[in-house]
Write a protein that holds these residues in place. Structure first.
Motif, PDB file in Angstrom:
ATOM      1  N   SER A 129      -5.094  -2.770   8.252  1.00 53.66           N
ATOM      2  CA  SER A 129      -5.770  -3.006   6.983  1.00 53.66           C
ATOM      3  C   SER A 129      -5.927  -4.506   6.787  1.00 53.66           C
ATOM      4  CB  SER A 129      -5.002  -2.342   5.844  1.00 53.66           C
ATOM      5  OG  SER A 129      -5.716  -2.481   4.627  1.00 53.66           O
ATOM      6  N   VAL A 130      -5.338  -5.066   5.723  1.00 51.38           N
ATOM      7  CA  VAL A 130      -5.465  -6.495   5.451  1.00 51.38           C
ATOM      8  C   VAL A 130      -4.211  -7.245   5.882  1.00 51.38           C
ATOM      9  CG1 VAL A 130      -7.078  -6.182   3.559  1.00 51.38           C
ATOM     10  CG2 VAL A 130      -4.620  -6.161   3.105  1.00 51.38           C
ATOM     11  N   LYS A 131      -3.338  -6.582   6.639  1.00 46.28           N
ATOM     12  CA  LYS A 131      -2.105  -7.204   7.082  1.00 46.28           C
ATOM     13  C   LYS A 131      -2.035  -7.231   8.604  1.00 46.28           C
ATOM     14  CE  LYS A 131       0.645  -5.864   3.037  1.00 46.28           C
ATOM     15  NZ  LYS A 131       1.891  -5.206   2.577  1.00 46.28           N
ATOM     16  N   TYR A 132      -1.122  -8.046   9.098  1.00 45.83           N
ATOM     17  CA  TYR A 132      -0.848  -8.106  10.520  1.00 45.83           C
ATOM     18  C   TYR A 132       0.574  -7.632  10.759  1.00 45.83           C
ATOM     19  CZ  TYR A 132      -5.147 -10.652  11.380  1.00 45.83           C
ATOM     20  OH  TYR A 132      -6.467 -11.006  11.484  1.00 45.83           O
ATOM     21  N   VAL A 133       0.744  -6.778  11.750  1.00 45.49           N
ATOM     22  CA  VAL A 133       2.040  -6.179  12.055  1.00 45.49           C
ATOM     23  C   VAL A 133       2.499  -6.690  13.419  1.00 45.49           C
ATOM     24  CG1 VAL A 133       3.312  -4.043  12.409  1.00 45.49           C
ATOM     25  CG2 VAL A 133       1.444  -4.131  10.730  1.00 45.49           C
ATOM     26  N   VAL A 134       3.768  -7.118  13.462  1.00 47.92           N
ATOM     27  CA  VAL A 134       4.377  -7.572  14.707  1.00 47.92           C
ATOM     28  C   VAL A 134       5.559  -6.664  15.020  1.00 47.92           C
ATOM     29  CG1 VAL A 134       5.537  -9.464  15.902  1.00 47.92           C
ATOM     30  CG2 VAL A 134       3.694  -9.955  14.284  1.00 47.92           C
ATOM     31  N   ASP A 135       5.495  -5.930  16.140  1.00 45.11           N
ATOM     32  CA  ASP A 135       6.577  -5.079  16.611  1.00 45.11           C
ATOM     33  C   ASP A 135       7.259  -5.760  17.785  1.00 45.11           C
ATOM     34  OD1 ASP A 135       6.226  -2.449  15.074  1.00 45.11           O
ATOM     35  OD2 ASP A 135       4.202  -2.835  15.824  1.00 45.11           O
ATOM     36  N   GLU A 163       5.610  -7.638   8.925  1.00 49.45           N
ATOM     37  CA  GLU A 163       4.240  -7.598   8.413  1.00 49.45           C
ATOM     38  C   GLU A 163       3.915  -8.932   7.747  1.00 49.45           C
ATOM     39  OE1 GLU A 163       3.463  -4.340   5.868  1.00 49.45           O
ATOM     40  OE2 GLU A 163       3.434  -2.854   7.493  1.00 49.45           O
ATOM     41  N   PHE A 164       2.692  -9.412   7.976  1.00 49.49           N
ATOM     42  CA  PHE A 164       2.246 -10.671   7.411  1.00 49.49           C
ATOM     43  C   PHE A 164       0.932 -10.452   6.664  1.00 49.49           C
ATOM     44  CE2 PHE A 164       4.660 -11.542  11.221  1.00 49.49           C
ATOM     45  CZ  PHE A 164       5.531 -12.548  10.833  1.00 49.49           C
ATOM     46  N   GLU A 165       0.797 -11.118   5.533  1.00 46.51           N
ATOM     47  CA  GLU A 165      -0.445 -11.048   4.791  1.00 46.51           C
ATOM     48  C   GLU A 165      -1.544 -11.774   5.574  1.00 46.51           C
ATOM     49  OE1 GLU A 165      -0.993  -9.444   2.074  1.00 46.51           O
ATOM     50  OE2 GLU A 165       1.058  -8.794   1.688  1.00 46.51           O
ATOM     51  N   ALA A 166      -2.759 -11.216   5.531  1.00 47.89           N
ATOM     52  CA  ALA A 166      -3.873 -11.792   6.290  1.00 47.89           C
ATOM     53  C   ALA A 166      -4.204 -13.200   5.842  1.00 47.89           C
ATOM     54  CB  ALA A 166      -5.100 -10.898   6.168  1.00 47.89           C
ATOM     55  N   HIS A 196      -7.776 -22.016  25.373  1.00 47.63           N
ATOM     56  CA  HIS A 196      -8.657 -21.073  24.694  1.00 47.63           C
ATOM     57  C   HIS A 196      -7.900 -20.342  23.589  1.00 47.63           C
ATOM     58  CE1 HIS A 196      -6.615 -18.159  27.324  1.00 47.63           C
ATOM     59  NE2 HIS A 196      -6.895 -18.990  28.324  1.00 47.63           N
ATOM     60  N   ALA A 197      -8.627 -19.896  22.596  1.00 44.27           N
ATOM     61  CA  ALA A 197      -8.080 -19.116  21.489  1.00 44.27           C
ATOM     62  C   ALA A 197      -9.240 -18.458  20.778  1.00 44.27           C
ATOM     63  CB  ALA A 197      -7.290 -19.998  20.520  1.00 44.27           C
ATOM     64  N   SER A 198      -8.939 -17.402  20.039  1.00 42.17           N
ATOM     65  CA  SER A 198      -9.984 -16.756  19.249  1.00 42.17           C
ATOM     66  C   SER A 198      -9.426 -16.429  17.867  1.00 42.17           C
ATOM     67  CB  SER A 198     -10.486 -15.476  19.928  1.00 42.17           C
ATOM     68  OG  SER A 198      -9.468 -14.495  19.965  1.00 42.17           O
ATOM     69  N   ILE A 199     -10.289 -16.483  16.870  1.00 44.09           N
ATOM     70  CA  ILE A 199      -9.923 -16.110  15.510  1.00 44.09           C
ATOM     71  C   ILE A 199     -11.034 -15.238  14.949  1.00 44.09           C
ATOM     72  CG2 ILE A 199      -8.584 -18.211  15.145  1.00 44.09           C
ATOM     73  CD1 ILE A 199     -10.882 -19.267  13.454  1.00 44.09           C
ATOM     74  N   GLU A 200     -10.719 -14.519  13.913  1.00 48.94           N
ATOM     75  CA  GLU A 200     -11.727 -13.666  13.286  1.00 48.94           C
ATOM     76  C   GLU A 200     -12.808 -14.517  12.642  1.00 48.94           C
ATOM     77  OE1 GLU A 200     -10.152 -10.894  10.561  1.00 48.94           O
ATOM     78  OE2 GLU A 200      -8.913  -9.861  12.038  1.00 48.94           O
ATOM     79  N   GLY A 201     -14.010 -13.959  12.563  1.00 51.09           N
ATOM     80  CA  GLY A 201     -15.118 -14.681  11.972  1.00 51.09           C
ATOM     81  C   GLY A 201     -15.165 -14.622  10.471  1.00 51.09           C
ATOM     82  N   ALA A 202     -14.152 -13.976   9.847  1.00 49.91           N
ATOM     83  CA  ALA A 202     -14.175 -13.800   8.393  1.00 49.91           C
ATOM     84  C   ALA A 202     -13.649 -15.021   7.656  1.00 49.91           C
ATOM     85  CB  ALA A 202     -13.350 -12.577   7.998  1.00 49.91           C
ATOM     86  N   TRP A 203     -13.075 -15.985   8.377  1.00 52.85           N
ATOM     87  CA  TRP A 203     -12.526 -17.161   7.710  1.00 52.85           C
ATOM     88  C   TRP A 203     -13.637 -18.019   7.137  1.00 52.85           C
ATOM     89  CZ3 TRP A 203      -7.679 -16.103   7.195  1.00 52.85           C
ATOM     90  CH2 TRP A 203      -7.015 -15.381   8.190  1.00 52.85           C
TER      91      TRP A 203
END
Length: 868
Positions: free
Chosen positions: A119-125, A175-178, A277-284
């Motif tokens: 959803s709007v969060k990032y999960v790290v397992d 979990e981290f907020e986006a 190299h790195a990639s990020i979402e285009g929504a920023w």
């Protein structure tokens, strides 16, 4: 899915918060039990008793991050079963954003990290398996934190124990907020027991912390520069072999000096070979970007923000405050190149031998108010488009633009800062997007009018301190003691990565801008290796010659060096593809017309410079010029010749500088016509220089900065009108007599007849002889193919007299049924040698045997059928 091999570990990083303020940290823990099939049975809120009181207090009081922490535990569940359960309970779109990282610890066992968006969060397992601890009572604790850059205060913010999934597996979930990413999560493991309060710190097998990116991905090493994926994410890739680390700087305001976010690129996650190299979402909401490179202090300046060499759109300039360390003035824009409608555009593909080239500077061509163009059009690519009719009136079918790459405004266009974008100043709105659209409109319009567009390009050096310096100087730049390469900004063109960048740049201009050809300034330096050694087969020159795309364009070598302002004479390897700017043509014609050159040199230039181009090419590969964008313009070549101008081989025709003496002015007019005459009757490609058609002067100065904006009012003066018509006439003549004046191969010996005064042999060995005549004989077989006498092509008779006295010439007998007609005599006042509309006014000379040539003049006769 990005997966790292078990042997790949993450380098050490400082745990800090980056450049932006982050929200308050809250900790929520849950204990989840699962059965063997992976079904959730029960959720038990464990509360904060899993954390030491001090850790919890510090975490809650932290003003920086909001973090939802969950701990998972289950009995007798293997990793495969857990992964299957995860697959069943996750959405498809979450799986698409799953990244997996696998590490080995220094004491054995594995650490597996899954990063996914939910959803709007990032999960790290995090899963730890097969870890051999010294005591059964040992408790494994994760100690780590979140950071973006190491510029700010360091602080550990997370310390929590793992929950056992089985006897050999432990797990945690965060979990981290986006809004709080992108960032990096860096951690190490601590083993402790109740009997011993000391803790054993466990790192990767490389003795480094474990580190994974959150909210960003490791990205891909190709293509270089900024690219956009189908899911909207942006990929960044840049080459730097010797940098120890790189920081991606992202700006959300074009006017800001400081980036809104700085993201360290981890050398084990974000590096493949020598590419970061790195990639990020285009929504920023970021609008521009750059890089900071860290490494040896003598080579890298960590405080400087550097422009991406492959950026396609250059953002607005940022203030150039030396104290801030931001020495560069340009940043890459985070947007796609604007779409352009190329429908209907066709490359003219004009044969080399049929070219007539006009060299111009985009800004100086129309910036002057006399161009009568709107302020937002004058001095831009759009301004060139508005003046296309002037080019057509001259008979031009190719324009050669002085360098248009983004350049140092103080030093001029021959000191580029970048190789993939046009100069923003050349756009109607002084912006990158407007410049891109404007040049594309210009090229399309030129093509529609049958005019090709060539670019002068400079790849041998860059602007000092504003281009690639600081990114990886040891790779991009030369380091040697050779005199012509000792400048710190000399490019290492034949280094594989630099060579690839140049090829990518050229292909970009052909595919995206439909450019028809390139003229390589300072081309002799393309033949040098890293240490200045001469290369018999320079890789870059050979690669361009055989490139499937570039070899179809016009590629021209120009050995003029803007660093010392002098052309170099060198044997250029060509593979029958490379043409050359013929500086010998310029030198020999100037020498002869001022009365010092040899007849043999003049004859060689008239016939296409066989001493240079008879090695498998031909005269069409010789780009001939009299005046250029450096040195004296044409009118100054006949007006100044003081000691400071010795290298220019000029002649003032009797008086230095401006004068009112009629005899001097008439001599200067004749000399200008003589230069143009020889330029157009010689085999090869004539190259005109902006302003020479209307007498543009630099006042005798050799400085490039002394060149003025083109004065369009000068086009309406008597000199401007007759010179423009003279050029137009010769352009038409070359097309009409292409059988003799536009040759791809050299004329045969039987098609040329030389003579001196009174039809005697030329005085080849006599240095005092300043007269030469030649008869160009039309191919009889070709002429006989035409059934109409009016279409028969006769011979051409050309005579050049550089002496101070008149000479009487004897014309050779024409073919039966033909007679000589005079087309040009440069000693006659306007418009005696052609009409006001530029058409020839031939003088019938039936039975003419002798003709008197004035001093310092040229004549042209054509054999025509009777009555035609």
């Amino acid at each position: 899915m990005a997966t790292l091999s078990p042997s790949l570990t993450i380098g050490p990083h400082c745990l800090n918060f980056g450049a932006s303020e982050l929200s308050k940290l809250s900790v929520v823990t849950h204990f989840l039990c699962k059965n063997k099939k992976g079904q959730n049975l029960q959720g038990i809120d464990v509360g904060r008793n899993l954390f030491p009181r001090k850790v919890v207090q510090n975490a809650v009081q932290s003003p920086h991050w909001s973090l939802d922490l969950r701990c998972f535990a289950a009995s007798q569940v293997s990793f495969e079963q857990t992964e299957q359960s995860f697959t069943k309970t996750s959405q498809v779109d979450e799986l698409k954003n799953l990244s997996t990282y696998l590490f080995r610890t220094e004491i054995g066992g594995q650490v597996k990290v899954f990063v996914r968006k939910k959803s709007v969060k990032y999960v790290v397992d995090i899963e730890v398996s097969s870890l051999q601890l010294s005591s059964d009572e040992s408790q494994l604790v994760l100690s780590g934190g979140i950071y973006r850059s190491d510029q700010h205060i360091k602080n550990r913010i997370i310390e929590t124990p793992f929950i056992a999934r089985s006897s050999s597996e432990l797990a945690l979930e965060f979990e981290f907020e986006a809004k709080e990413v992108p960032c990096y999560f860096s951690f190490l493991l601590k083993a402790s027991s109740g009997a011993n309060s000391s803790r054993l710190e466990i790192r990767s097998h490389r003795k480094t912390s474990f580190c994974v990116p959150i909210g960003s991905d490791q990205g891909y090493p190709a293509p270089l520069g900024l690219s956009f994926s189908s899911d909207g994410s942006m990929n960044f890739a840049v080459y730097s072999r010797n940098a120890e680390s790189l920081v991606l700087c992202l700006y959300d305001d074009t006017a800001s000096e400081k980036p809104a976010l700085e993201l360290d690129l981890d050398p084990y996650v974000n590096r493949t070979g020598d590419i970061w190299h790195a990639s990020i979402e285009g929504a920023w909401t970021f609008v521009s970007y750059g890089y900071r490179c860290k490494g040896d202090r003598d080579t890298f300046h960590a405080e400087r923000v550097l422009l991406d060499p492959y950026a396609k759109i250059i953002g607005s300039s940022i203030p150039n405050h030396c104290e801030s360390g931001l020495l560069l003035k340009h940043l890459g824009r985070l947007c796609k190149e604007p779409a352009f409608d190329w429908s209907g555009d066709v490359f003219p593909n004009i044969a080399m031998e049929k070219l007539v080239v006009y060299r111009l500077n985009v800004m100086r061509f129309t910036e002057d108010k006399s161009s009568k163009l709107p302020a937002n059009v004058a001095g831009t690519f759009s301004g060139v488009t508005e003046k296309v009719q002037h080019l057509k009136d001259l008979g031009i079918n190719a324009v050669l633009l002085e360098p248009i790459f983004t350049f140092d405004e103080h030093k001029g266009p021959y000191f580029p800062c970048h190789f993939f974008s046009p100069m923003n100043l050349y756009g109607p709105a002084n912006g990158s997007v407007s410049a891109i659209n404007s040049i594309k409109e210009m090229v399309k319009n030129m093509h529609a009018n049958g005019i090709e567009v060539f670019l002068e390009v400079v790849f041998t050096h860059t602007a000092e301190g504003r281009a690639l310096q600081g990114l990886d100087d040891l790779s991009y730049y030369c380091r040697n003691n050779i005199e012509d390469l000792e400048a710190r900004n000399a490019m290492n063109c034949n280094y594989p990565v630099v060579q690839q960048m140049i090829l990518d740049s050229l292909r970009h201009w052909v595919t995206e801008f439909h450019i028809d050809g390139f003229c390589f300034i300072n081309a002799s330096c393309l033949l040098r290796g890293f240490y200045g050694e001469h290369l018999s087969r320079p890789p870059l020159v050979e690669a361009i010659a055989f490139d499937p795309l570039l070899s179809m364009t016009k590629i021209i070598a120009d050995c003029w060096d803007p660093q010392n302002m002098m052309p170099k004479e060198i044997r250029f390897p060509h593979w029958k593809k490379w043409a050359e700017m013929n500086s010998k043509f310029c030198t020999d014609i100037r020498n002869f017309l001022r009365g010092e050159g040899a007849l043999s040199s003049l004859a060689t230039r008239l016939c296409g410079s066989g001493d240079i181009f008879s090695d498998g090419r031909g005269p069409a590969f010789s780009f001939n010029f009299i005046a250029k964008n450096f040195g004296l313009p044409l009118v100054d070549l006949v007006s100044f010749c003081n000691a400071e101008l010795a290298s220019e081989i000029s002649w003032n025709c009797g008086e230095e500088g401006p004068t009112t003496k009629t005899a001097v002015l008439e001599r200067r007019l004749k000399q200008i016509r003589n230069f143009l005459f020889i330029l157009f009757v010689s085999l090869g490609v004539p190259v005109l220089n902006m302003g020479d058609e209307c007498g543009q002067s630099s006042g005798g100065s050799l400085s490039y900065d002394s060149r003025k904006f083109l004065d369009w009012n000068a086009m309406t003066t008597g000199f401007g009108i007759q010179t423009t018509k003279f050029i137009s006439f010769f352009s038409s003549l070359r097309m009409r007599r292409s059988d003799l004046l536009q040759k791809r191969s050299f004329l045969k010996e039987e098609n040329i007849e030389w003579q001196g005064i009174n039809r005697s042999p030329p005085g080849w060995q006599d240095p005092s002889c300043k007269f030469l005549a030649m008869t160009l004989k039309a191919d009889k077989a070709e002429s006989q193919l035409s059934s109409e006498a009016s279409q028969l092509k006769g011979d051409l008779f050309i005579a050049i007299n550089a002496a101070d006295k008149a000479e009487s010439i004897i014309l050779p007998p024409p073919l039966q049924g033909m007679s000589w007609r005079r087309l040009v005599d440069t000693s006659l006042p306007y418009p005696a040698f052609f009409s006001a509309d530029g058409k020839a006014v031939p003088e019938q000379t039936t039975g003419l045997v002798a003709y008197e040539m004035k001093s310092h003049s040229c004549t042209l006769f054509e054999a025509c059928a009777g009555g035609s």
